[in-house]
Design a protein around this motif. Structure first.
Motif, PDB file in Angstrom:
ATOM      1  N   HIS A  82       5.106   4.841   2.078  1.00  0.00           N
ATOM      2  CA  HIS A  82       5.361   6.081   2.476  1.00  0.00           C
ATOM      3  C   HIS A  82       5.984   6.178   3.930  1.00  0.00           C
ATOM      4  N   LYS A 133       0.826  -1.174  -0.101  1.00  0.00           N
ATOM      5  CA  LYS A 133       0.089   0.167  -0.182  1.00  0.00           C
ATOM      6  C   LYS A 133       0.927   1.180  -0.032  1.00  0.00           C
ATOM      7  N   LEU A 134       0.377   2.135  -0.792  1.00  0.00           N
ATOM      8  CA  LEU A 134       1.200   3.311  -0.933  1.00  0.00           C
ATOM      9  C   LEU A 134       1.254   4.053   0.364  1.00  0.00           C
ATOM     10  N   GLY A 135       0.468   4.222   1.245  1.00  0.00           N
ATOM     11  CA  GLY A 135       0.650   4.701   2.521  1.00  0.00           C
ATOM     12  C   GLY A 135       1.477   4.158   3.507  1.00  0.00           C
ATOM     13  N   VAL A 136       1.644   2.675   3.477  1.00  0.00           N
ATOM     14  CA  VAL A 136       2.723   1.887   4.211  1.00  0.00           C
ATOM     15  C   VAL A 136       4.126   2.533   3.715  1.00  0.00           C
TER      16      VAL A 136
END
Lengths: 877, 110
Positions: free
Chosen positions: B47, B42-45
């Motif tokens: 990041h 996931k992008l959030g992770v």
């Protein structure tokens, strides 16, 4: 730059991201999200991509991405506060009329809010003094007989359930049982003193945290014939609170004072003067087989202390099992058991057999809703007037912005101003609150026992917070709309901005306020009409000049002899209960046509004077024949509904007389058939089939018919006679009509509250309108002057100025009157038997008055402007 | 500072950055991770991990040139620093050391 044909991510989400995200991370994040967005648009379509974008923006709201608040900004705002306050003060002083309107309007509505807060604080502090209050639950029960379940729970449960609960249900740490029936006359040194209280199980002091001053909490209620006195009771009995070990008499049994406790605090949902050990009942009620029956759920309150960390839901499943096994001990009956948290008792759903008065969630909710409407209305006034004053303030905002104020500082300025106004309003409303409090408390006698509304530091803090919240709430909309004005626009559009900005909002708010006002006043009038209708309702018998005396256990003969000496007393009868004020008592009657069919009918036992004294109409047959005390019961008088229910002689009254029916296991001959009357309450359908039984010397009430010019004097004479015969109990007597009125006290209270609140709502709406009219007419004063110079008449100016407002009022009436009508006609009144249908006067009188008041204000203000000398106005330029 | 130890996912990300050479920016790292490890990243992770690695001085970053594709926003390219390289090498050594002690390791009986 993005290509034009390509869909964009939602703007608000983008803005939100750039608002919260740290600047150094922002660009990269935005880019990433954009890239993903493009991909998603291609693979899943625009709508889904937007959704994912929003989700991602929310997901990125993390500690490391959030912008740290700038300390400098906070400091600036803090330093600016004194400037804000100074400017606000100047503004408030400069616009005296508007400030006064705002402070008055907010203050009036806030006083009701304060009352509400004080009430809520009181209600939520109930039973909090118990150490384990969050683990104590009340065992409630619901009877289900032959598959027919009661709709509501009883607050009581069976003694059987209370005593065996601990052994059968897991997670129950302790059980406190309270049973009624202890209240009686206690005797000490030949002196008789009535005390009220409960029988209590031995764990009472383990579960509840009442202060036991003397005695051992584990054993005070253990052995039979032990009692615990409150300090108040001990003082009453012995003149001292040091009464441990003394004895007193009750019903010829000797009781030992095993403990002295502090009086129960006002915020305890049950109150008492004395507690007796429950084990006494094992001896006193040895022969009572009903005592421990599983379906005898009427006289015992059981409180359960649960183990720590066990959920009430788990216990509930155990309870269901427990009741399933116990159900087998009685026929065709299921007792559904439930747990009610201690904190819910005061404000929870209504239940039968409450241990003391409760407030109930409905009353609280209605009051809360009305208060919120009132507060909203006052806040709208503030918003309305502030937005209307945009002209003068726009210039100010423009200059502030030119000098370099941020948006947040403009908002700060306006919010400060509204908070200051609401704090001033708080001072005003606090005075009103102190003024209103005694009136509110005396509205219902039970309120005085339930609430104290005493001031405390916590309450004052709540008040101040409340004022600040109101201030922010009222000032937010104007503050934001002002902060949006850009400096250039502020100067350029100076002349037309007040009319362009927020005109629709203002209209909507005015319409809203007036709709609420009309609804409130109309609803109050309707309820008032119903109330009048019910207290003058034709019950089917006469209640004029009848004084009902509660016998309180005294014999009738002596009292009757004494009373008959008085010339004012016309006649006296005896009765077990009083019809028409909500007393009920049922008895089983067997259908003479079908011995298998039996049903509950309602009854009253009376003497031979009762029916003539109350002017009951005989359809056939006649009155009871006088008999001696203790002679066998042979006669019964029934009403028409009984004939109909059991189909006795085809419902024909004349031929029913003489028939023998079985009531309560006794064979009784029908001597008379009376016309139907209201046995219960005029607005209640229960109690249609009624039988009257004959019994002497067993009455609870004496019904005394009085013929007198001076009723209070006669009352005093009767009281003197009572005092002579029974010096212990106070004289409890009331006129029948008064008792009927008291039966509708709830309705009366809602008329009072409704009337008061609608007055406030109208008041607030009116001053709001006044402010608006003053302002808009003053804005147009130049226009009016020019028109006048050109030859316009005062009448045409009047229509010109007031047209808009009248239109708004009309809309409000069109919204409010039909909706009130529909609500009452289709929803409320059908639930209320015997109500009067809605009629023209109460539907329109209220709105007419409101509109007239509004019209008066509009006309007076516009007339003032229309009459000004145009020369003076135009001269100013 | 939490010390120089690498978490499992951190190590993966760090390796991916190293493997991607000059093209290591967030979205590319995500894609590469998904491709090689097979699990969704996931992008959030990613990041969050990149942010943490930067705090630990294991990677450094610079903004690239603005392109048309990302709505005009620049990419942030990551490079493994010497500290990062050291940490990677050390964790490889630990693994090699342990592997070398195992005499034979077959998927027997599973």
């Amino acid at each position: 730059m993005k290509e034009k044909q390509f869909p964009n991510p939602p703007r608000w989400a983008e803005r939100f991201l750039s608002w919260y995200c740290r600047p150094e991370l922002l660009e990269d994040l935005q880019g990433d999200l954009n890239e993903y967005f493009d991909r998603n648009v291609r693979s899943r379509g625009a709508r889904k991509a937007r959704f994912i974008y929003v989700l991602d923006v929310l997901k990125f709201f993390r500690l490391y991405t959030i912008r740290k608040p700038k300390l400098v900004d906070l400091f600036i705002n803090f330093f600016m506060l004194s400037s804000y306050i100074k400017t606000s003060r100047r503004n408030i002083v400069r616009n005296k009329l508007f400030s006064a309107i705002n402070i008055f309007g907010l203050g009036v509505s806030m006083s009701v809010g304060l009352l509400m807060i004080a009430m809520l604080v009181d209600v939520y502090s109930y039973d909090r003094f118990h150490e384990n209050h969050d683990r104590i639950y009340r065992l409630i029960s619901r009877l289900e007989q032959n598959g027919h379940a009661n709709s509501t729970y009883f607050a009581t449960s069976s003694l059987d359930a209370g005593t065996s609960l601990k052994d059968h249900v897991n997670g129950v740490k302790d059980v406190a049982i309270l049973r009624n029936g202890l209240s009686a006359d206690f005797e000490i040194n030949e002196q008789i003193i009535p005390l009220s209280g409960f029988w209590a199980g031995e764990s009472f002091f383990e579960v509840f945290s009442f202060d036991l001053l003397q005695g051992n909490p584990a054993t005070v209620l253990k052995d039979p014939f032990q009692i615990v006195l409150t300090e108040y009771a001990a003082n009453k009995l012995f003149g001292t609170s040091d009464a441990l070990g003394k004895t007193l008499l009750r019903d010829e049994n000797e009781y030992l004072v095993a403990g002295i406790m502090k009086d129960p605090p006002i915020f305890s949902h049950f109150k008492f003067e004395v507690l007796g050990s429950l084990s006494t009942l094992d001896i006193l009620d040895r022969d009572n087989t009903d005592l421990m029956k599983w379906d005898n759920v009427y006289n015992t309150w059981t409180y359960v202390l649960l183990d720590e960390k066990i959920s009430p839901d788990r216990v509930k499943t155990d309870l269901d099992q427990f009741s399933a096994t116990k159900d087998k001990t009685v026929e065709n009956t299921h007792v559904e058991l439930g747990l009610q948290p201690l904190g819910d008792i005061m404000i929870g759903e209504s239940m039968g057999n409450q241990i003391g008065p409760t407030l109930g969630s409905t009353v609280l909710r209605i009051f809360l809703a009305l208060t919120i409407v009132l507060l909203l209305s006052a806040c709208f006034n503030y918003t309305n007037l502030s937005v209307a004053r945009a002209l003068s303030r726009t210039k100010e905002v423009g200059i502030r912005k030119t000098i370099g104020a941020f948006k947040s500082q403009i908002i700060g300025q306006f919010i400060t101003e509204s908070v200051i106004i609401s704090l001033l309003a708080l001072v005003f409303s606090f005075g009103l609150f102190l003024l209103l409090r005694p009136h509110f408390m005396s509205m219902e006698s039970s309120l005085q026992q339930l609430l104290s509304l005493r001031l405390s530091p916590v309450l004052i803090l709540c008040f101040v917070c409340f004022a600040i919240v109101i201030g922010i709430g009222a000032g937010l909309v104007p503050a934001i709309s002002f902060s949006k004005i850009s400096a250039i626009v502020a100067f350029r559009k100076l002349m037309n901005s007040p009319r362009a900005s927020g005109i629709s909002l203002r209209k909507v708010l005015t319409v809203f306020q007036y709709s609420i006002s009309i609804i409130a006043i109309t609803a109050t009038l309707i309820i008032f009409k119903q109330y009048k209708h019910f207290i003058h309702y034709d019950l089917g018998f006469s209640t004029e000049n009848i004084l009902n005396i509660q016998l309180q256990g005294n014999g009738t003969e002596l009292l009757k002899n004494e009373l008959n000496q008085l010339s004012e007393v016309q006649d006296i009868s005896e009765s077990m209960l009083l019809s028409g004020i909500g007393h009920y008592s049922g008895v089983t009657m067997v259908n003479p046509n079908d011995p298998l069919d039996s049903a509950t009918v309602y009854f009253n036992t009376v003497d031979e004077n009762y029916l003539p004294l109350h002017d009951h109409t005989f359809l056939a047959g006649g009155n009871f024949h006088p008999k001696l005390v203790d002679s066998v019961e042979t006669e019964v008088v029934v009403n028409q509904q009984v004939l109909k229910r059991f189909n006795i002689s085809g419902g024909d009254a004349a031929s029913a007389v003489g028939q023998v029916v079985k009531v309560d296991g006794k064979q009784l001959a029908i001597v008379g058939v009376i016309a139907d009357f209201e046995y219960g309450k005029a607005n209640n359908q229960t109690g249609k089939e009624v039988v009257l039984l004959y019994e002497k010397e067993q009455a609870n009430y004496l019904n005394v018919k009085i013929q007198s010019e001076d009723l209070p004097a006669t009352y005093a004479k009767l009281e003197a006679i009572w005092k002579k015969l029974d010096p212990v109990h106070p004289f409890e007597a009331q006129f029948y009509n008064q008792q009927i009125q008291d039966g509708f006290k709830g309705m009366q209270a809602s008329v009072k509250i409704g009337g008061f609140l609608s007055l406030l709502v109208i008041c607030i709406a009116s001053i709001g309108l006044l402010g608006m009219v003053v302002f808009t007419t003053e804005l147009r004063i130049k226009e009016v002057s020019i028109r006048k110079v050109m030859g316009s008449s005062e009448a045409s100016l009047l229509t010109l100025l007031s047209k808009g407002f009248l239109f708004l009022l009309l809309i409000a009436a069109v919204i409010a009157i039909p909706s009130t009508y529909l609500f009452f006609n289709n929803i409320l009144l059908p639930q209320m038997p015997n109500s009067v249908p809605l009629q023209f006067p109460e539907m329109f009188l209220g709105s007419f008055a409101v509109l007239l008041l509004a019209l008066l204000m509009i006309v007076s203000q516009t007339l003032k402007v229309a009459r000004t000398n145009p020369a003076e106005v135009l001269n100013r330029e | 500072m939490k010390g120089t130890n690498l978490g499992e996912f951190e190590e993966l990300v760090l390796l991916t950055i190293a493997a991607l050479l000059e093209e290591a920016y967030s979205v590319a790292i995500c894609d590469e991770l998904e491709k090689t490890s097979g699990r969704s990243a996931k992008l959030g992770v990613v990041h969050a991990v990149l942010n943490r690695l930067e705090e630990k001085d294991m990677v450094e970053s610079h903004l690239g040139e603005a392109t048309k594709t990302r709505g005009g926003k620049r990419k942030r390219f990551y490079q493994v620093t010497n500290t990062g390289k050291e940490a990677l090498i050390r964790s490889k050594e630990v693994r090699d050391e342990l592997w070398s002690r195992i005499p034979q390791f077959t998927l027997k009986g599973i």
